[in-house]
Design a protein around this motif. Structure first.
Motif, PDB file in Angstrom:
ATOM      1  N   GLU A  49      -3.220 -18.961   0.210  1.00 17.14           N
ATOM      2  CA  GLU A  49      -1.912 -19.253  -0.790  1.00 17.14           C
ATOM      3  C   GLU A  49      -0.960 -18.217  -1.938  1.00 17.14           C
ATOM      4  O   GLU A  49       0.065 -17.687  -1.958  1.00 17.14           O
ATOM      5  CB  GLU A  49      -1.119 -20.623  -0.852  1.00 17.14           C
TER       6      GLU A  49
ATOM      7  N   ASP B 187       7.455 -10.873  -0.816  1.00 15.96           N
ATOM      8  CA  ASP B 187       8.034 -11.280   0.462  1.00 15.96           C
ATOM      9  C   ASP B 187       8.256 -11.763   1.339  1.00 15.96           C
ATOM     10  O   ASP B 187       7.216 -11.679   2.036  1.00 15.96           O
ATOM     11  CB  ASP B 187       9.202  -9.427   0.147  1.00 15.96           C
ATOM     12  N   ILE B 188       9.394 -11.846   1.973  1.00 15.27           N
ATOM     13  CA  ILE B 188       9.037 -12.107   3.446  1.00 15.27           C
ATOM     14  C   ILE B 188       9.207 -11.492   4.320  1.00 15.27           C
ATOM     15  O   ILE B 188       8.475 -10.532   3.936  1.00 15.27           O
ATOM     16  CB  ILE B 188      10.515 -12.987   4.142  1.00 15.27           C
ATOM     17  N   HIS B 189       6.972 -11.836   4.524  1.00 13.31           N
ATOM     18  CA  HIS B 189       6.677 -10.897   6.179  1.00 13.31           C
ATOM     19  C   HIS B 189       5.267 -12.070   7.085  1.00 13.31           C
ATOM     20  O   HIS B 189       5.447 -12.962   6.534  1.00 13.31           O
ATOM     21  CB  HIS B 189       5.548  -9.730   5.097  1.00 13.31           C
TER      22      HIS B 189
ATOM     23  N   GLN C 207      -1.775 -28.993  -6.492  1.00 12.35           N
ATOM     24  CA  GLN C 207      -1.334 -29.051  -4.923  1.00 12.35           C
ATOM     25  C   GLN C 207      -1.682 -30.759  -5.116  1.00 12.35           C
ATOM     26  O   GLN C 207      -2.071 -31.129  -4.796  1.00 12.35           O
ATOM     27  CB  GLN C 207      -2.326 -28.343  -4.153  1.00 12.35           C
TER      28      GLN C 207
ATOM     29  N   LYS D  41      -0.704 -17.507   6.197  1.00 15.59           N
ATOM     30  CA  LYS D  41       0.063 -19.455   5.278  1.00 15.59           C
ATOM     31  C   LYS D  41      -0.541 -20.572   6.819  1.00 15.59           C
ATOM     32  O   LYS D  41      -0.819 -21.645   6.226  1.00 15.59           O
ATOM     33  CB  LYS D  41       0.570 -19.110   5.025  1.00 15.59           C
ATOM     34  N   ASP D  42       0.230 -20.059   7.442  1.00 10.45           N
ATOM     35  CA  ASP D  42       0.563 -21.067   8.713  1.00 10.45           C
ATOM     36  C   ASP D  42      -0.629 -21.254   9.333  1.00 10.45           C
ATOM     37  O   ASP D  42      -1.478 -22.841   9.397  1.00 10.45           O
ATOM     38  CB  ASP D  42       1.414 -20.226   9.734  1.00 10.45           C
TER      39      ASP D  42
ATOM     40  N   LYS E  19       3.299 -15.459   6.637  1.00  9.16           N
ATOM     41  CA  LYS E  19       3.943 -16.768   6.867  1.00  9.16           C
ATOM     42  C   LYS E  19       2.271 -16.578   8.289  1.00  9.16           C
ATOM     43  O   LYS E  19       2.066 -17.603   8.340  1.00  9.16           O
ATOM     44  CB  LYS E  19       4.673 -16.123   8.228  1.00  9.16           C
TER      45      LYS E  19
HETATM   46  N1  LIG Z   1       5.661 -14.584   2.247  1.00 10.72           N
HETATM   47  C1  LIG Z   1       6.436 -14.975   3.308  1.00 10.72           C
HETATM   48  N2  LIG Z   1       6.840 -14.804   4.456  1.00 10.72           N
HETATM   49  C2  LIG Z   1       6.936 -14.975   5.186  1.00 10.72           C
HETATM   50  N3  LIG Z   1       6.792 -16.579   5.404  1.00 10.72           N
HETATM   51  C3  LIG Z   1       6.602 -17.225   4.257  1.00 10.72           C
HETATM   52  C4  LIG Z   1       6.107 -16.767   3.390  1.00 10.72           C
HETATM   53  N4  LIG Z   1       5.613 -17.671   1.898  1.00 10.72           N
HETATM   54  C5  LIG Z   1       5.648 -18.712   2.547  1.00 10.72           C
HETATM   55  N5  LIG Z   1       6.359 -19.064   4.357  1.00 10.72           N
HETATM   56  C6  LIG Z   1       6.092 -19.848   4.913  1.00 10.72           C
HETATM   57  O1  LIG Z   1       7.125 -21.426   4.321  1.00 10.72           O
HETATM   58  C7  LIG Z   1       5.803 -22.233   4.214  1.00 10.72           C
HETATM   59  C8  LIG Z   1       5.292 -22.873   3.452  1.00 10.72           C
HETATM   60  O2  LIG Z   1       5.570 -21.884   2.239  1.00 10.72           O
HETATM   61  P1  LIG Z   1       4.740 -22.166   0.905  1.00 10.72           P
HETATM   62  O3  LIG Z   1       4.275 -20.488   0.527  1.00 10.72           O
HETATM   63  O4  LIG Z   1       5.542 -22.938   0.298  1.00 10.72           O
HETATM   64  O5  LIG Z   1       3.701 -23.191   1.081  1.00 10.72           O
HETATM   65  P2  LIG Z   1       3.201 -24.119   1.427  1.00 10.72           P
HETATM   66  O6  LIG Z   1       2.373 -25.235   2.720  1.00 10.72           O
HETATM   67  O7  LIG Z   1       5.017 -25.311   1.253  1.00 10.72           O
HETATM   68  O8  LIG Z   1       2.300 -25.278   0.494  1.00 10.72           O
HETATM   69  P3  LIG Z   1       2.312 -26.304  -1.070  1.00 10.72           P
HETATM   70  O9  LIG Z   1       1.132 -27.297  -0.283  1.00 10.72           O
HETATM   71  O10 LIG Z   1       2.379 -25.273  -2.473  1.00 10.72           O
HETATM   72  O11 LIG Z   1       4.071 -27.191  -0.785  1.00 10.72           O
HETATM   73  C9  LIG Z   1       4.261 -20.836   4.813  1.00 10.72           C
HETATM   74  O12 LIG Z   1       3.366 -22.278   6.072  1.00 10.72           O
HETATM   75  C10 LIG Z   1       5.554 -19.984   5.979  1.00 10.72           C
HETATM   76  O13 LIG Z   1       5.462 -20.747   7.361  1.00 10.72           O
END
Ligand SMILES: Nc1ncnc2c1ncn2[C@@H]1O[C@H](COP(=O)(O)OP(=O)(O)OP(=O)(O)O)[C@@H](O)[C@H]1O
Length: 125
Positions: free
Chosen positions: A72, A81-83, A24, A90-91, A87
């Motif tokens: 993450e 998959d997208i769900h 990271q 992670k958010d 989201k």
């Molecule tokens: N499976 C998922 N379904 C829906 N939205 C997702 C999914 N994975 C990621 N996202 C969206 O994309 C954004 C970025 O996700 P990601 O996994 O790339 O993390 P990141 O915050 O970019 O982490 P990194 O620090 O590794 O770059 C998340 O904050 C979320 O809004």
């Protein structure tokens, strides 16, 4: 599952920190900023109370960064998959890092602004 020894528990935790640092960019950036803040603390001879706030801020950012990395990884494993819940997870974890970072910036300004300005005044005559 077999009970792990204290040594192994500690080793696994260190492996987790190493994983965060290796994978990271944000963890590496925040670790660099944390080291800078501590160096500034020594340079400006800040008080014990200021150290408590600085260390709290620094550790909060690093702890939330590692929790964010864990969320993450767990989400990517459970839901590649997208769900909407993936989201949300992670958010929300990213939001925790943001709040900790804002706290650290506020503490940094309160503790270091005055000594840095005084130091610059002396430096620039
Ligand atoms: N499976 C998922 N379904 C829906 N939205 C997702 C999914 N994975 C990621 N996202 C969206 O994309 C954004 C970025 O996700 P990601 O996994 O790339 O993390 P990141 O915050 O970019 O982490 P990194 O620090 O590794 O770059 C998340 O904050 C979320 O809004």
């Amino acid at each position: 599952m077999k009970r792990r020894s204290w040594g192994l528990v500690f080793l696994n935790a260190l492996e987790g920190i190493a994983y965060g640092l290796r994978t990271q960019r944000n963890v590496r950036v925040h670790t660099g900023v944390a080291i800078l803040m501590c160096a500034a603390g020594f340079f400006f001879h800040i008080s014990r109370t200021d150290w408590m706030f600085v260390l709290t801020a620094v550790f909060m950012v690093l702890v939330t960064e590692l929790m964010n990395t864990a969320v993450e990884a767990a989400v990517d494993l459970a839901q590649p998959d997208i769900h909407p819940l993936a989201k949300a997870a992670k958010d929300t974890a990213a939001g925790a890092v943001l709040l900790a970072a804002v706290f650290a910036v506020i503490i940094g300004c309160i503790v270091f602004l005055k000594p840095v300005l005084a130091w610059l005044r002396v430096l620039l005559g």
